[in-house]
Design a protein around this motif. Sequence first.
Motif, PDB file in Angstrom:
ATOM      1  N   LEU A 245      40.620  29.314  41.252  1.00 54.31           N
ATOM      2  CA  LEU A 245      40.069  27.994  41.105  1.00 54.31           C
ATOM      3  C   LEU A 245      41.049  27.049  40.182  1.00 54.31           C
ATOM      4  O   LEU A 245      41.485  25.877  40.275  1.00 54.31           O
ATOM      5  N   CYS A 246      41.556  27.792  38.840  1.00 55.67           N
ATOM      6  CA  CYS A 246      42.490  27.196  38.107  1.00 55.67           C
ATOM      7  C   CYS A 246      43.693  26.805  38.714  1.00 55.67           C
ATOM      8  O   CYS A 246      44.502  25.690  38.230  1.00 55.67           O
ATOM      9  N   ALA A 247      44.125  27.647  39.597  1.00 56.68           N
ATOM     10  CA  ALA A 247      45.441  27.158  40.427  1.00 56.68           C
ATOM     11  C   ALA A 247      45.286  26.151  41.105  1.00 56.68           C
ATOM     12  O   ALA A 247      46.362  25.394  41.490  1.00 56.68           O
ATOM     13  N   ARG A 248      44.181  25.457  41.369  1.00 51.91           N
ATOM     14  CA  ARG A 248      43.963  24.469  42.416  1.00 51.91           C
ATOM     15  C   ARG A 248      43.883  22.986  41.399  1.00 51.91           C
ATOM     16  O   ARG A 248      43.819  22.108  41.731  1.00 51.91           O
ATOM     17  N   LEU A 249      43.720  23.184  39.865  1.00 52.50           N
ATOM     18  CA  LEU A 249      43.606  22.224  38.956  1.00 52.50           C
ATOM     19  C   LEU A 249      44.989  21.278  38.925  1.00 52.50           C
ATOM     20  O   LEU A 249      46.059  21.820  39.107  1.00 52.50           O
ATOM     21  N   ALA A 250      44.572  19.964  38.797  1.00 58.04           N
ATOM     22  CA  ALA A 250      45.800  19.093  38.269  1.00 58.04           C
ATOM     23  C   ALA A 250      46.176  19.787  37.047  1.00 58.04           C
ATOM     24  O   ALA A 250      45.668  20.425  36.110  1.00 58.04           O
TER      25      ALA A 250
ATOM     26  N   GLU B 260      34.799  40.506  39.443  1.00 58.84           N
ATOM     27  CA  GLU B 260      35.252  39.570  40.264  1.00 58.84           C
ATOM     28  C   GLU B 260      35.488  38.080  39.794  1.00 58.84           C
ATOM     29  O   GLU B 260      36.109  37.439  40.499  1.00 58.84           O
ATOM     30  N   VAL B 261      34.987  37.863  38.719  1.00 58.16           N
ATOM     31  CA  VAL B 261      35.223  36.570  37.830  1.00 58.16           C
ATOM     32  C   VAL B 261      36.579  36.333  37.663  1.00 58.16           C
ATOM     33  O   VAL B 261      36.886  35.116  37.779  1.00 58.16           O
ATOM     34  N   THR B 262      37.265  37.091  37.159  1.00 56.66           N
ATOM     35  CA  THR B 262      38.916  36.663  36.761  1.00 56.66           C
ATOM     36  C   THR B 262      39.323  36.144  37.795  1.00 56.66           C
ATOM     37  O   THR B 262      40.177  35.303  37.746  1.00 56.66           O
ATOM     38  N   ALA B 263      39.384  36.783  39.006  1.00 57.03           N
ATOM     39  CA  ALA B 263      40.114  36.575  40.202  1.00 57.03           C
ATOM     40  C   ALA B 263      39.433  35.258  40.588  1.00 57.03           C
ATOM     41  O   ALA B 263      40.140  34.197  41.177  1.00 57.03           O
TER      42      ALA B 263
ATOM     43  N   SER C 278      35.693  39.388  46.023  1.00 56.33           N
ATOM     44  CA  SER C 278      36.677  40.518  45.953  1.00 56.33           C
ATOM     45  C   SER C 278      38.142  40.042  46.387  1.00 56.33           C
ATOM     46  O   SER C 278      38.263  39.060  47.247  1.00 56.33           O
ATOM     47  N   ALA C 279      39.026  40.739  46.038  1.00 55.46           N
ATOM     48  CA  ALA C 279      40.579  40.490  46.605  1.00 55.46           C
ATOM     49  C   ALA C 279      40.560  40.599  47.888  1.00 55.46           C
ATOM     50  O   ALA C 279      40.991  39.764  48.549  1.00 55.46           O
TER      51      ALA C 279
END
Length: 273
Positions: free
Chosen positions: A144-149, A136-139, A2-3
């Motif tokens: 996780l995508c924000a952490r990617l190279a 909760e999946v989208t968040a 959750s947020a």
Amino acid sequence: MSAAAGARGARTGKPVGAITRGTTNPNRLRRQDRWIAHALVPALRHAEAAPVVVDLGYGAAPWTAVELFDRLRAVRADVRMVGIEIEPDRVAAAQRVARPPELTFRRGGFEVPLDGNRRPLLIRAANVLRQYDEDEVTAAWARLCARLAPDGLLVEGTCDEIGRKQAWVALGPEGPRTLTLSAHLASLERPSDLAERLPKALIHRNVPGEPVHAFLRDLDRAWAAAAPYADFGVRQRWLAMVRAVADSWPLTDTQARHRLGELTLRWEAVAPG
């Protein structure tokens, strides 16, 4: 996730997420490993020294992280694998198979803690989001995508206990790209049997009116029509099914992948309506 839980984790410095069941078996994720090793070839070969990859939520035993590490080393010998688990006892148990600095294990969650805040080339999260609510999946994906190279990949999906039925979504920093279905063909009765292993974002969407339901319906129809090919082996039946749906659905992979019991198509074709 959750947020509110994410915000609390960010404030306290505690791992973000919830403890999973931890079920794991050797070679359970071999199909995902094989696809990842193929998909990451360009990025691995062009990455700077010692690219970092992450197995997030590897479970009660570290087999999946060790196996993925060994398979990726065949592509890039200096790859660094970090297994991340939120449960401290699982992290402690994994230290017996660690091979620092190439293969290490640490406590963490969706914040993906890495030394120097490095951005990983891969985050694999298998059977992690299955216990979360769909909303909760989208968040979780976004975090996780924000952490990617910049050329990194997030692979998020589920499988059965022995890895014969698998499905996963591949995402880049911008979001979801593809959905892959993968099956042990000799034990597959019909393609829609894979519905029970759809990623959390889709598993409750397998109902009339949703694109993923239409896709599985078309696969089943093509599979039934391809029954005569079974005389030449189940692989030939699967390939005939793929050819039958190729004009109607945006498949992205090649026959070499199809022969492995895989099928990949663009995410937008099955994204929830």
